[in-house]
Write a protein that holds these residues in place. Structure first.
Motif, PDB file in Angstrom:
ATOM      1  N   ILE A 587       0.843  -1.200   0.000  1.00  0.00           N
ATOM      2  CA  ILE A 587       0.000   0.000   0.000  1.00  0.00           C
ATOM      3  C   ILE A 587       0.877   1.249   0.000  1.00  0.00           C
ATOM      4  CG2 ILE A 587      -1.636   1.359   1.381  1.00  0.00           C
ATOM      5  CD1 ILE A 587      -2.855  -1.281   2.343  1.00  0.00           C
ATOM      6  N   GLU A 590       2.284   1.822  -3.494  1.00  0.00           N
ATOM      7  CA  GLU A 590       1.361   1.939  -4.626  1.00  0.00           C
ATOM      8  C   GLU A 590       0.919   3.401  -4.801  1.00  0.00           C
ATOM      9  OE1 GLU A 590      -0.156   1.332  -7.891  1.00  0.00           O
ATOM     10  OE2 GLU A 590       0.577  -0.489  -6.906  1.00  0.00           O
ATOM     11  N   VAL A 591       1.403   4.039  -5.835  1.00  0.00           N
ATOM     12  CA  VAL A 591       1.067   5.440  -6.071  1.00  0.00           C
ATOM     13  C   VAL A 591       0.363   5.626  -7.407  1.00  0.00           C
ATOM     14  CG1 VAL A 591       2.929   6.332  -4.621  1.00  0.00           C
ATOM     15  CG2 VAL A 591       3.358   5.871  -7.054  1.00  0.00           C
ATOM     16  N   GLN A 592      -0.001   4.525  -8.073  1.00  0.00           N
ATOM     17  CA  GLN A 592      -0.611   4.634  -9.402  1.00  0.00           C
ATOM     18  C   GLN A 592      -2.077   4.205  -9.427  1.00  0.00           C
ATOM     19  OE1 GLN A 592       1.754   2.426 -12.200  1.00  0.00           O
ATOM     20  NE2 GLN A 592       3.655   3.464 -11.683  1.00  0.00           N
ATOM     21  N   SER A 593      -2.385   3.029  -8.868  1.00  0.00           N
ATOM     22  CA  SER A 593      -3.687   2.411  -9.083  1.00  0.00           C
ATOM     23  C   SER A 593      -4.577   2.458  -7.849  1.00  0.00           C
ATOM     24  CB  SER A 593      -3.498   0.945  -9.517  1.00  0.00           C
ATOM     25  OG  SER A 593      -4.723   0.260  -9.543  1.00  0.00           O
ATOM     26  N   GLU A 594      -5.716   3.141  -7.965  1.00  0.00           N
ATOM     27  CA  GLU A 594      -6.706   3.134  -6.894  1.00  0.00           C
ATOM     28  C   GLU A 594      -7.289   1.741  -6.692  1.00  0.00           C
ATOM     29  OE1 GLU A 594      -9.847   5.954  -6.862  1.00  0.00           O
ATOM     30  OE2 GLU A 594      -8.543   7.692  -7.197  1.00  0.00           O
ATOM     31  N   VAL A 597      -4.987  -0.184  -4.455  1.00  0.00           N
ATOM     32  CA  VAL A 597      -5.124   0.326  -3.085  1.00  0.00           C
ATOM     33  C   VAL A 597      -6.432  -0.176  -2.464  1.00  0.00           C
ATOM     34  CG1 VAL A 597      -5.461   2.408  -1.695  1.00  0.00           C
ATOM     35  CG2 VAL A 597      -3.678   2.353  -3.450  1.00  0.00           C
ATOM     36  N   LYS A 634      -2.577   7.847   1.480  1.00  0.00           N
ATOM     37  CA  LYS A 634      -3.167   7.544   0.174  1.00  0.00           C
ATOM     38  C   LYS A 634      -4.277   8.535  -0.197  1.00  0.00           C
ATOM     39  CE  LYS A 634      -0.380   5.373  -0.281  1.00  0.00           C
ATOM     40  NZ  LYS A 634       0.632   5.176  -1.337  1.00  0.00           N
ATOM     41  N   CYS A 640      -1.768   8.617  -4.191  1.00  0.00           N
ATOM     42  CA  CYS A 640      -2.177   7.635  -5.212  1.00  0.00           C
ATOM     43  C   CYS A 640      -2.757   8.462  -6.351  1.00  0.00           C
ATOM     44  CB  CYS A 640      -3.187   6.639  -4.662  1.00  0.00           C
ATOM     45  SG  CYS A 640      -3.639   5.338  -5.825  1.00  0.00           S
ATOM     46  N   GLY A 641      -1.941   8.723  -7.344  1.00  0.00           N
ATOM     47  CA  GLY A 641      -2.335   9.669  -8.358  1.00  0.00           C
ATOM     48  C   GLY A 641      -2.028  11.081  -7.885  1.00  0.00           C
ATOM     49  N   GLY A 644      -4.453  12.009  -4.971  1.00  0.00           N
ATOM     50  CA  GLY A 644      -4.759  11.002  -3.965  1.00  0.00           C
ATOM     51  C   GLY A 644      -5.983  10.205  -4.393  1.00  0.00           C
ATOM     52  N   VAL A 645      -6.389   9.252  -3.594  1.00  0.00           N
ATOM     53  CA  VAL A 645      -7.564   8.429  -3.924  1.00  0.00           C
ATOM     54  C   VAL A 645      -8.781   9.334  -4.074  1.00  0.00           C
ATOM     55  CG1 VAL A 645      -9.149   6.666  -3.049  1.00  0.00           C
ATOM     56  CG2 VAL A 645      -6.681   6.371  -2.773  1.00  0.00           C
TER      57      VAL A 645
END
Length: 662
Positions: A587, A590-594, A597, A634, A640-641, A644-645
């Motif tokens: 977790i 992971e900075v690309q896919s919601e 996550v 996140k 994440c993106g 964020g989410v």
């Protein structure tokens, strides 16, 4: 002069339990134990009433184990008087494979002769078996085998067959109905050979009064040693002191038996952490000594014990009060999990159904690709042309027919012989081809185990040479151990992760994965969660979700039944620490896919929510790993993106897990 007392131990399954138990129950059971007591030059056992033979001359032959249980200072005449009295209690029509059997009798005899008891690995076997999902589902079948159709009739070959409904339940409960039937029949046959009489008599030819078979896990104690053995081996004990001439006892006895049946299923029937319901008839054996020890002067008397100590005593047949006292004892002995009352609406919305990869690939293209790899390596493949015919023609042809959208063209389920042939060919290629050439084969198996017949066969084959899933798994792990092979083997790793996600489509195979294969599957999962490729991480997150959801469903059932024993083993705690550490690290990275996550957060929540080691082991770990900060990050920009989410449901889930479980 003292005399030695020995316990002869036989296996009613003739070795089948040791070979098959792990596949059928997820727990290793080394035998279905029958015991007899050997003393004064005689072997005494319970079956057709109480039977006596010269040592090693019974129909069971040579014992598997001989256990020295001590010496007795009693003389033979005193012991024979005891046996004569016990014959009125251990009658043939009371025999039950789980609840009142040869081991109940030998435990009483050993207690009378030596003051000790039989080993716990024998006496606890029924509880260990019933604590498994398969054992619990099979219970009605075993009960039906010992149900008396006519009052007073003892079991016979004509009446010991399961009802069709019970037999169907047994088949549904087993990952392999044929194996389950074989094991059950072997045990039943040996139990019948134990000396079941005709309906008109008992072991000594004297008619015995009919007694309804006990249909609940009730311990019968006739001496102080056996009673204290139960107190020592169970956390909660409800003792019912009764007598044959007591009218109020007969009124409340059905309530006692029903509660025993219900509560031992929900209060940790397995091993020493469970609950026991004990019946002590003051007119049988040395039961009056047990009653005198606890000051019992009237019947019915109920005494409640927690951790071997008396907590309450109740006299009389007040059903409402009795039920209330049982509830109180079990509540105090097995308090509900501290998270049971948490409100987690976002988590409750997450389905525990497994994430499956069900897309049917272009099987002609897949088989052609595999054929090209076989042709290129034909010189190193044993019987390459045969293997190619099996895996590039027979196997995909079956899959096309089995997964056809038109139900009229679907082909029948494969036979064990066909599955064995596919497995042998698969193992040949796994040994011959490079990892980057194996993805077409793994993808076909990924689709194949969505078929219930194939999934059940794989579960039954777990740990044997016919286990294709294990062979694929080990190859994947060996690939992950070589960094230089990981990039080129990405398709193989991806299809393997998807294959194991699909293993959760069928409960028997899922149980196999979570028992016999759990360590290796965890290694595959942990190694894949941080993979550079997003599709691999997604598949790994899906597998993590399925593993965690499977664990959550079992724990949730325990919570719903109110009295789940939440004492985790050291091994269970170590596995959870490894899983949670890996999920939290994934977790954090992971900075690309919601979507990843989301799946990993749900996985973390499922592992934490009803964990039996949450306070002792996981809470300190979460603090050290800064789990709360990891999750909240996140939701921030760049977490994440860019923003964020953003998905509202995922944000709520992350917030609730961080605030309530971390």
């Amino acid at each position: 002069m003292s005399n030695p007392v020995k316990l002869y131990v036989y296996d009613l399954s003739n070795g089948m339990a040791k070979r098959l138990s792990l596949q059928l129950t997820g727990k290793q059971i080394d035998g279905i134990w029958h015991t007899s007591v050997v003393v004064f030059g005689q072997e005494i056992f319970y079956g057709q009433g109480i039977c006596t033979t010269p040592p090693r001359q019974s129909h069971h032959g040579t014992p598997l184990h001989v256990v020295d249980v001590g010496e007795t200072a009693l003389d033979q005449d005193t012991f024979n008087e005891y046996l004569d009295e016990m014959r009125q209690h251990y009658t043939a029509d009371k025999y039950h494979l789980l609840d009142f059997n040869c081991n109940s009798f030998t435990n009483d005899c050993v207690g009378f002769l030596t003051g000790g008891s039989i080993p716990s690995w024998i006496s606890d076997l029924p509880s260990d078996f019933l604590s498994t999902p398969f054992g619990a589902a099979l219970r009605p079948t075993i009960d039906s085998m010992y149900r008396r159709p006519v009052p007073g009739a003892a079991p016979s070959p004509a009446t010991i067959q399961p009802s069709p409904q019970a037999a169907a339940a047994a088949a549904a409960a087993s990952p392999n109905p044929d194996l389950a039937a074989s094991l059950l029949q072997a045990v039943a046959s040996q139990a019948m050979a134990n000396g079941f009489p005709s309906a008109s008599g008992s072991a000594n030819g004297v008619s015995t009064p009919s007694t309804q078979t006990l249909a609940s896990p009730i311990h019968i104690c006739t001496n102080s040693a056996s009673f204290h053995s139960v107190l020592k081996s169970h956390k909660a004990v409800v003792a019912f002191f009764t007598s044959a001439t007591c009218g109020p006892c007969r009124m409340i006895e059905p309530v006692f038996e029903q509660l025993a049946h219900n509560m031992t299923k929900t209060a940790g029937a397995g091993g020493g952490a469970g609950v026991a319901f004990v019946k002590v008839d003051l007119g049988v054996g040395m039961s009056n000594v047990v009653g005198g020890e606890f000051g019992v002067r009237v019947t019915p008397t109920f005494i409640f014990f927690k951790d071997g100590k008396k907590t309450h005593e109740m006299k009389g047949a007040d059903q409402a009060e009795f039920k209330s006292q049982v509830d109180l004892l079990l509540w105090e002995s097995f308090p509900p999990h501290p998270h049971a009352k948490l409100s987690l609406p976002a988590l409750d919305k997450v389905s525990t159904s497994p994430i499956l990869f069900t897309q049917v690939p272009a099987l002609d293209t897949v088989s052609a690709k595999l054929a090209s790899f076989i042709d290129a390596s034909a010189s190193s493949i044993s019987q390459a042309s045969t293997v190619k015919q099996i895996l590039c023609t027979e196997f995909p042809t079956f899959l096309k027919g089995r997964f056809a959208t038109d139900s009229k063209t679907k082909c029948p389920a494969p036979t064990p012989q066909l599955l064995t042939k596919w497995t042998e060919a698969t193992k040949t290629l796994l040994n011959a081809l490079a990892p980057n050439q194996l993805f077409p084969l793994t993808d076909m198996w990924r689709l194949a185990i969505l078929d219930e017949t194939i999934a059940n066969w794989c579960a039954t084959s777990s740990g044997t040479s016919n286990d294709p899933v294990q062979a694929i798994l080990l190859k994947a792990l060996s690939t992950l151990s070589k960094p230089e092979a990981q990039a080129t083997a990405r398709p193989y790793l991806l299809t393997t992760l998807r294959l194991f996600s699909n293993a959760f489509s069928a409960d028997p195979l899922a149980r196999s994965v979570m028992s016999a294969k759990r360590t290796t599957v965890t290694s595959l999962l942990v190694s894949s969660l941080l993979h550079a490729d997003a599709s691999v991480r997604t598949a790994a997150a899906s597998l993590a979700f399925n593993v965690s959801a499977f664990v959550q469903k079992g724990r949730l059932e325990a919570v719903r039944t109110q009295y789940g024993p939440f004492a985790g083993s050291e091994e269970e705690g170590e596995w959870e620490v490894e899983m949670i550490s890996a999920v939290l690290e994934a977790i954090a990275n992971e900075v690309q896919s919601e979507d990843i996550v989301h799946r990993l957060t749900a996985s973390l929540a499922f592992l934490l929510r009803f964990s039996p080691v949450h306070e002792a082991q996981l809470q300190p770990l979460l603090e050290v790993l800064q789990a709360k900060d990891t999750l909240r990050s996140k939701l921030e920009k760049g977490g994440c993106g860019e923003e964020g989410v953003r998905n509202a449901d995922v944000r709520k889930l992350v917030q609730q897990v961080s605030d309530s479980l971390c």
